[in-house]
Every structure is written in C-alpha cells, then in structure tokens.
Design an enzyme around this catalytic site. Structure first.
Site, PDB file in Angstrom:
ATOM      1  N   ARG A 109       5.314  11.858   8.210  1.00 12.70           N
ATOM      2  CA  ARG A 109       5.128  13.058   7.722  1.00 12.70           C
ATOM      3  C   ARG A 109       5.305  14.510   9.202  1.00 12.70           C
ATOM      4  NH1 ARG A 109       0.088  12.097   3.736  1.00 12.70           N
ATOM      5  NH2 ARG A 109       1.854  13.065   2.126  1.00 12.70           N
ATOM      6  N   GLY A 125       8.451   7.931  -3.922  1.00  7.71           N
ATOM      7  CA  GLY A 125       7.519   7.112  -4.085  1.00  7.71           C
ATOM      8  C   GLY A 125       6.762   8.030  -5.821  1.00  7.71           C
ATOM      9  N   CYS A 159      -1.340  20.853  13.218  1.00  4.18           N
ATOM     10  CA  CYS A 159      -2.195  22.347  14.148  1.00  4.18           C
ATOM     11  C   CYS A 159      -3.607  22.073  13.986  1.00  4.18           C
ATOM     12  CB  CYS A 159      -1.614  23.880  13.734  1.00  4.18           C
ATOM     13  SG  CYS A 159      -0.549  24.474  13.890  1.00  4.18           S
ATOM     14  N   SER A 181      15.865   5.312   6.804  1.00  3.60           N
ATOM     15  CA  SER A 181      14.358   5.556   7.239  1.00  3.60           C
ATOM     16  C   SER A 181      14.623   7.601   7.934  1.00  3.60           C
ATOM     17  CB  SER A 181      14.052   5.018   8.748  1.00  3.60           C
ATOM     18  OG  SER A 181      13.046   6.452   9.583  1.00  3.60           O
ATOM     19  N   ILE A 237       4.997  11.357  -5.785  1.00  5.43           N
ATOM     20  CA  ILE A 237       5.285  12.542  -5.917  1.00  5.43           C
ATOM     21  C   ILE A 237       6.509  12.390  -6.439  1.00  5.43           C
ATOM     22  CG2 ILE A 237       4.684  14.331  -4.818  1.00  5.43           C
ATOM     23  CD1 ILE A 237       2.064  13.075  -3.811  1.00  5.43           C
ATOM     24  N   CYS A 291     -14.616  -7.294  20.224  1.00  2.00           N
ATOM     25  CA  CYS A 291     -15.560  -8.930  20.360  1.00  2.00           C
ATOM     26  C   CYS A 291     -16.819  -8.703  18.878  1.00  2.00           C
ATOM     27  CB  CYS A 291     -17.023  -9.015  21.112  1.00  2.00           C
ATOM     28  SG  CYS A 291     -17.781  -6.663  20.889  1.00  2.00           S
ATOM     29  N   LYS A 309      14.024   2.752  -3.558  1.00  4.15           N
ATOM     30  CA  LYS A 309      14.066   3.332  -4.011  1.00  4.15           C
ATOM     31  C   LYS A 309      14.888   4.988  -4.317  1.00  4.15           C
ATOM     32  CE  LYS A 309       8.729   2.649  -3.946  1.00  4.15           C
ATOM     33  NZ  LYS A 309       7.910   3.203  -3.270  1.00  4.15           N
TER      34      LYS A 309
END
Length: 705
Positions: A124, A28, A163, A97, A30, A175, A74
């Site tokens: 991640r 993407g 962590c 994936s 980055i 509701c 991509k």
C-alpha cells in the site's frame, strides 16, 4: 453493461466510463468485487495485478473463484470470470508483485484511475508513492469483519496514505518469548520462530534458545545470571568444576545443548523427531530451570520427554489428528502432529536449491500443523492454556474474519467514488466508513465532512520531505540502517544514501558497491549527531533528507525512532511538564464540547516510527485488512479507522499530550487518537474532520449523481 445503456449515467459520465483506463491492485475479497463492478458498470479497459494464488479458504468470499481454480493465479482467474460478464471488455491480468521494477511510475501514468484492494502495508505504501509521483488518483479501500472504509488519495488535494501515523506494532521482548512465556501468543510466536530457524529465513532476533542474558536472571539474592550461587562462583575461582559445568560438558558430549547452528544440527540429525523434540522441549527447558532467579516469582516449567509421549514402537502416523481443527489436541496428539509435519516440511526443504528457504503460511497445512503442535507443547510446559489449531491459526496470522457482504459494500462504494473521480467532483469524494451498527443519525455508511488536506510534515508527500532520525549510532550497523530503517520502516525499495557534507556514498542500490560498509557501525563511518543523509529511491522517484540525532539506547530499548517534527525531540521531562499544562488548558477550553468518552488533543504533527533492538513482533496480515474499532452501544458516532497492519509509533510531541486509545466526541465531531500499545498492530489513524455544527444540512451519505 450500464454504460452501454443510454440514460443509466449522464451522457458525460457515460463517455468517461467507456474511455477510461483503470488499474485494480489486488484480486482478493475486495478486488474480485471491484473488478466485477467495473465490468458491469461498463468499464472496458481494465488491468489487474496480484501475486497471490487461490487457496481453498478464499472460496467463501471471493466469488470469481471456484474449487477447480485452487492453486491458480488470482489475477488470471479473476480476469477469465469477469470476461463472462462482458466478453467485449479488454482485461489484462498480471500474476506479479506490484512492487516489481516492471511497474514503475511510467506504468502508473497510463491509467486514469487506480483502485487499491491490497492486504499489506508495504504494498500500500508503494502504490501510494507511485500514484503520487504519477499524479494519478488512488481510491484506497479495506475491510475487517463488518467494518470497512474507502478514501481518495490525490496529490496536492488530500492526505496521502502515509500522512497519518500508524499504530505501534505489538511486540514482545526476546527474553519473554525465549525464557518466560505467560500467554498463548508467546508460545505461538516462539513456534513460528522455530519454523524459521529450521526451514525459513532465520533472523538474529528470532532465536528460540534460552536467553542467558535475560535481565531477570541476573544476580539477585546471591545468584548470578545463570542461576549459580556465590558458592559456585567461589568454586570457579578455585578452579573447581561446578555442578552446572559438569552437566554442560555432558550435554556437549551428547551433541545437544552446544551446537553450531540449529538448522545444521537438525539436518545432521536427519530431522529425527525424537531428538528435535527432546532438544526443544526437554533439554532447553532443563537449561532454563538452572536460571533459578527466573522462577522465584513464577511457576517453573516442566520438561517433557519424547519417549513418555510416544514410546518406542508406538505409531505416530495418525494424520487424522491434524484434521481436527477445532479440537484442543492432547500432548500425545501434539507429538504425533509434530512428527508428521516435521517429516513433510523437511522433505520439502531438502528439495530446495541453494539458499532457498520455506516461507511460513497460515494456509500451508504442514507449516500450520507444525506451529500449532509446537505452540501447544510449549504451552503445556509453562502451564499456559492450550488452543485448538483453528484458534492458533487465527492468532498466528492475527486474522479478522472476512465478511463477503462488507467486501461487496466497500467495493460498491469504491466504484461509485470512481465515477466522481472521473467527473473531477473532488468534494464529493469524501472518505466513507461502513459500520456494523448505525450512528446517532441511524447511518451505517458514514462519510467524512470534508477532504483532509496533505500533512505538511509528511515525509512522503511534503514539498521537501525530511525527518529526524533518533538513533544509537554506536550500536546500529549500516546494513541495519538500510534494512530496518529505510526499507522496513520508511518503505523504500532500493535506496541510495550519501552524506550531504562530504558526498561520500554510504549505501548504494548497485549490488556489491558498498557491501564493505554493511558490517560497520554508523559511528565508525563518522555518521554521528547532526549529520545529514540524503536518501534517494530512483524506482519510487522519492528523495528524503535524514537528520541524525544520536542517543544511547539501553538494552531492549528502541534503537531508532523516526520523527517527522523536530519539536518532538525535546527532553522527556520538559516535554511531559509542558504537555500536562497544555493538556489541562485544552480540557478547560473544550470541556463543554466533550462527551464522557475521553479527552486529549487531536493535532497530528506527522508520522513517527520506532524499532526495538530485540523485539519479537507479531505481524498482522489478512486478506483485506482495514480495521474499524467499533464504539459501545452507548457511545454512538465514535469510530476508529484503520487500513493496515505494520508497526509505526507516534511519539509525544510538543502540543497537548495524546493519550492512548482515546476518542474525543461531541455531537458533531469525531477525533481518532493513538491506540494502546497493547492493541494489535495495523490500524491507520484517520483524522476525522469537524462536521458542520449546524444540523440544518444533514450529512450526505452516498450518491452517484
């Protein structure tokens, strides 16, 4: 390429760059920049994986893609574009994936380094575990708007991605969504649930019909839960029909209020826009009005009728309305968009085979139009401010605008950190935070003072991972234990669960082996307080011990809570008293060091998560999702960093009481505490270490040497 030119890098690093094998996860905003930087730096053996395809909205910041690439993979297009910089590079692309079983621990072991540029917490978490098991250094990165971060994760040396506790995900009681919305986001969530009820993967917690079990509708001042008076109840006892019963019978005869299934009913109606519109925005609202107790202190909703908006014979086929993304549509225009999007979605849905469903996507035109139209009609009914399609899209996906410059800066830092990792200069791999405004030292890029070590209570990277699971064993089913606790909360993929004392198999990853257990309550299988479960995810090479701690949950209360430290299980009143005393003592000890920003203790005993019994959750997703909460201008050097958007709650512990959204600050210390429950989901709490109190050694920013 830089590594091909003598003198650009030291000779040792030059050889390491040429020989290294690198994996980039995510292509993407980055990921594209990282891939470009790797190729231009001289890396020649690169693999990249991404499941996504290119959308038109990606083109303003993902510069390896162009208009002719829309709809294509991509990863594959990024490979083709990157090869134009260096045709001699070996780049392998996977349109898949990363959580697929094709990419196990052995796949990760063949790399010298992994650079993560992912956009969701589940992936991640998975990459984090794969790299820990493969003992491969992981450089994790993310951006949100003008803010970003890069950090190193290495087994035994630094804290892992899991962590630190994650923020609690913003959620709303069922509701509120179904009966008494008061904000635009309530109507948007309801509209997304309606989409899933009709076309998507429908969940029990996402029912959009009026909730007759709403506590606010229970008997008050002589009325019962359905808004009936005591006189009506007396009539019932006499065997006489009340007005509501007569109306309900009429509605049943019309085939509107009482039906077997929303999806099936809509299909039987041939997705007639008028019938569906009247059902959701007239008849269901009329039913809500009968719950008179709900409207004693609230403004009552006003039903709308299809015929009054689009009279018979009028044209509802004005598709140009939906293209006006920044305009707040009128109710008549919303009805037109509703009809057009319903027609397109139903046609797409009927083309699917078997049990396949549509998936809601903010970038899918008819799906987004449908949600925007429905949300605005419901807002109009409840006298809530309507929003433009553009605003609803941002709220529905909780989108933080992606900034190309921030992506480029973050990707550049990631690759510079990669150089240090290859040279094994670990102390020079401190986390770096990119910020919109400079800190007190006039730095836009702020590094940590040291590498934070592993959390001994982490249920992922600890030597003997174990958690305590507070759970209502009388209400939680085995299927929910697997789906909600093990998969969604603890991020396992294919867990196997056995009872330690008996060795009996509770949950099996083998299809059908324990299917008979799924509908049973934990208590029915003697999973009660004190029982220890052994969990194993073979694919992730991950084992975990779970100690069951039973409690009786009330309606709409958390059905379970994951606790990494047993000391967090103390009685609430006792804990609060001790917390108050210790917090006061800590304040006295550190008063000189603290600024006016806040107070609290910084110690983290480990991650903790919770799940509501019937919440409606707003899940945040973005292309590159790391959130850095900026400080006010007069609060320099205060930063809260986040790398994700799923819900994890950190309950109070036995130490000093941790207050929401508080930041401790003195001249050389920054400490991040839990954020408010009202904050959007996603930030990962990153604990910043104390800087050297002496200013004789200024903070090093970034150097590739």
């Amino acid at each position: 390429m830089a590594a091909a030119i003598d003198g650009v890098f030291p000779a040792t690093l030059q050889e390491l760059v040429k020989k290294s094998k690198v994996l980039v996860v995510g292509a993407g905003g980055i990921g594209c920049e990282v891939l470009k930087n790797l190729v231009l730096s001289g890396f020649t053996d690169i693999e990249i994986i991404d499941l996504d395809t290119i959308d038109l909205s990606n083109l303003n910041r993902q510069f390896l893609f162009h208009r002719e690439h829309v709809g294509k993979s991509k990863a594959r297009v990024a490979r083709e574009s990157a090869l134009s910089f260096n045709p001699d590079a070996k780049i392998t692309a996977y349109h898949d994936s990363v959580t697929s079983t094709d990419y196990g621990v052995n796949f990760f072991k063949k790399f010298d380094l992994v650079l993560s540029a992912l956009d969701n917490r589940a992936a991640r978490n998975h990459v984090n575990r794969m790299c820990l098991n493969a003992d491969v250094p992981l450089i994790e990165s993310g951006t949100a708007g003008y803010n970003g971060q890069v950090e190193l994760i290495k087994r035994g040396l630094t804290q892992c991605y899991e962590c630190t506790p994650k923020d609690k995900q913003r959620s709303f009681p069922g509701c509120t969504i179904r009966n008494t919305p008061s904000e635009p986001i309530h109507c948007i969530v309801w509209a997304k649930h309606l989409f899933n009820q009709l076309f998507g993967e429908s969940l029990e917690d996402e029912d959009i019909s009026p909730d007759a079990a709403d506590p606010d509708a229970k008997e008050k001042d002589g009325a019962n839960g359905d808004g009936e008076s005591k006189d009506d109840e007396k009539e019932k006892e006499k065997g006489e029909e009340t007005k509501e019963e007569k109306e309900a019978k009429e509605d049943t005869a019309n085939g509107n209020i009482v039906r077997i299934n929303t999806r099936q009913w809509a299909k039987d109606c041939n997705y007639d826009a008028g019938k569906l519109f009247n059902k959701f925005f007239n008849e269901d609202i009329t039913y809500l009005l009968r719950m008179s107790n709900l409207w004693k202190t609230r403004k009552a909703p006003v039903p709308v009728q299809w015929d009054t908006l689009l009279p018979e014979g009028s044209s509802g086929d004005q598709k140009d309305v939906a293209k006006q993304h920044h305009k707040v549509w009128s109710i008549e225009e919303c009805a037109q968009v509703f009809a057009n999007s319903l027609k397109e979605l139903s046609a797409n849905f009927l083309k699917l085979e078997g049990d396949d469903t549509l998936a809601w996507d903010k970038d899918d035109q008819p799906a987004m139009d449908f949600v925007a139209a429905c949300a605005n009609v419901r807002s109009h009914i409840f006298d809530i401010e309507r929003k433009s399609r553009f605003e609803i899209k941002s709220m529905a996906g909780n989108i933080i605008p992606a900034i190309a410059t921030t992506n480029a800066i973050t990707a550049g830092i990631s690759v510079m950190r990669a150089f240090k990792v290859l040279e094994a200069k670990w102390e020079q791999c401190k986390a770096v935070y990119a910020r919109l405004r400079p800190n007190a030292r006039n730095h836009f890029l702020v590094p940590d003072a040291s590498l934070p070590g592993p959390n001994p209570n982490c249920y992922v990277c600890a030597s003997d991972p174990a958690i305590t699971l507070k759970i209502d064993t009388k209400r939680m089913h085995i299927k929910e234990l697997r789906d909600e606790v093990l998969v969604k909360t603890l991020n396992m993929l294919n867990p196997d669960v056995t009872v330690q004392s008996t060795g009996s198999i509770l949950i099996s990853s083998e299809e059908g082996e324990t299917e008979c257990n799924e509908g049973k309550l934990l208590s029915e299988l003697n999973i009660v307080d004190g029982v220890i479960l052994k969990c194993d995810d073979f694919f992730q090479n991950y084992e975990l011990s779970i100690i069951i701690s039973h409690f009786d949950a009330e309606r709409d209360e958390n059905l379970f809570e994951v606790v990494a430290d047993a000391s967090q299980l103390k009685p609430k009143d006792e804990e609060q008293k001790k917390d108050a005393v210790e917090s006061k003592e800590d304040e006295q000890k550190t008063a000189v060091k603290r600024s006016a920003n806040g107070e609290g203790d910084s110690k983290d005993d480990g991650p903790s998560t919770s799940k509501r019994s019937r919440p409606t959750e707003v899940v945040e997703e973005d292309d590159d999702d790391c959130l850095v909460i900026e400080e006010d201008e007069d609060q320099a050097d205060v930063v809260a960093v986040a790398t994700d958007k799923l819900s994890v709650q950190s309950p109070p512990k036995s130490g000093s009481k941790r207050k929401p959204s508080e930041v401790i600050e003195d001249e050389d210390i920054t400490e991040i505490l839990d954020s408010s429950d009202d904050e959007p989901a996603g930030p990962t709490k990153c604990k910043r270490s104390r800087l050297d109190e002496s200013l004789s050694n200024p903070v090093e920013v970034i150097s590739i040497d």
